[in-house]
Design a protein around this motif. Structure first.
Motif: not given
Length: 307
Positions: A221-226, A252-255
């Motif tokens: 999933n996306h986060q702006c602070r990965p 665990i997230v990426t941008s």
């Protein structure tokens, strides 16, 4: 054929394990698949993960040439090995292929199929035909792969239908069967929603661009602070690495965007290309809401970036 999948999260995790196999799945992986409070399913740390640690490697479910929506760019790559070239298949299928790969079985089936559809101009590189290669390869998935493919969430978009229409217009005898066209459209939606865009092996001379579906990495999933980032190890392998400490149980997230973009730019991009509005901590921070001046061509460049 039903294009809807009601697979449970547990069954999906088992399918992913089978897909990864012993080559990609560690005996005690540092991740687990669970339902996510962000969206759908997500990948969660099963233990503490250190910065710089490789979290997972995922094998491509489907991979193909990226193509380009910029029709002025005639350079492309072999549809099998992805080396850059400008040589078309001598059999008239309309696909760029190197001499070595043109003799292999991997190209033979696609070559026969595309020749049966009869490209209107098989002498020139056509970006719409190139992008169709990945979609056609979805037809040749085995049962396990097809279950994984149908479990990936698609977003519908008028631009995706336009992509299909432009691809069909490139052939004299493209199939008009409704069920097949629905599968093509569904596959385009799945690809444009979930695919990763990357290059061949690092340091590879004249590398080509590919887009690939990775069923496990697609659940990032996306986060702006990965807390993680990814890169292509080769056209069929993606590597996800921690960029900061990740605690056990943390998602665990990426941008999906460029990290240095302004809040307004990130939110607009995500809304246009990923069909959701980000409400992460960074997006809700009023100190980051700075006015942005957009140059001519901003929207079209966004669409191409996310394709």
């Amino acid at each position: 054929m039903s294009l809807k999948s009601n697979i449970s999260t547990v069954d999906l995790a088992n399918l992913i394990n089978a897909h990864l196999g012993s080559e990609y799945l560690k005996e005690q992986p540092s991740w687990q698949v669970f339902d996510s409070p962000i969206s759908g399913r997500g990948i969660f740390a099963s233990r503490d993960i250190a910065p710089g640690e490789v979290i997972l490697k995922d094998r491509a479910l489907v991979v193909g040439p990226r193509g380009t929506l910029d029709t002025s760019n005639s350079k492309t790559s072999c549809v099998v090995c992805y080396r850059q070239l400008e040589v078309m298949c001598k059999n008239g299928c309309g696909l760029p292929i190197c001499s070595e790969c043109s003799q292999g079985n991997r190209h033979a089936t696609e070559c026969e199929l595309f020749r049966r559809w009869k490209p209107k101009d098989a002498t020139k590189i056509n970006s719409h035909i190139l992008r169709l290669v990945s979609i056609v390869r979805c037809f040749f998935l085995n049962d396990l792969q097809r279950k994984l493919f149908l479990s990936l969430q698609p977003h519908s978009d008028k631009y995706y239908m336009l992509e299909l229409q432009k691809a069909t217009a490139c052939f004299e005898h493209f199939p008009k069967d409704r069920e097949m066209l629905e599968y093509f459209y569904h596959s385009i939606c799945v690809f444009n929603t979930n695919a990763f865009d990357g290059g061949s092996q690092k340091g590879f001379e004249n590398e080509g661009r590919v887009r690939a579906l990775f069923p496990l990495a697609a659940m990032l999933n996306h986060q702006c602070r990965p807390n993680a980032e990814h890169h292509f190890e080769n056209p069929e392998t993606i590597v996800v690495t921690a960029v900061r400490p990740i605690k056990q149980g943390e998602e665990i997230v990426t941008s999906y965007t460029k990290l240095l973009w302004s809040t307004m730019t990130r939110k607009m991009f995500l809304k246009m290309t990923k069909h959701f509005e980000c409400c992460c901590e960074r997006c809700l921070d009023p100190t980051e809401r700075q006015p942005v001046t957009y140059k001519k061509g901003f929207v079209s460049n966004f669409i191409q970036f996310g394709s």
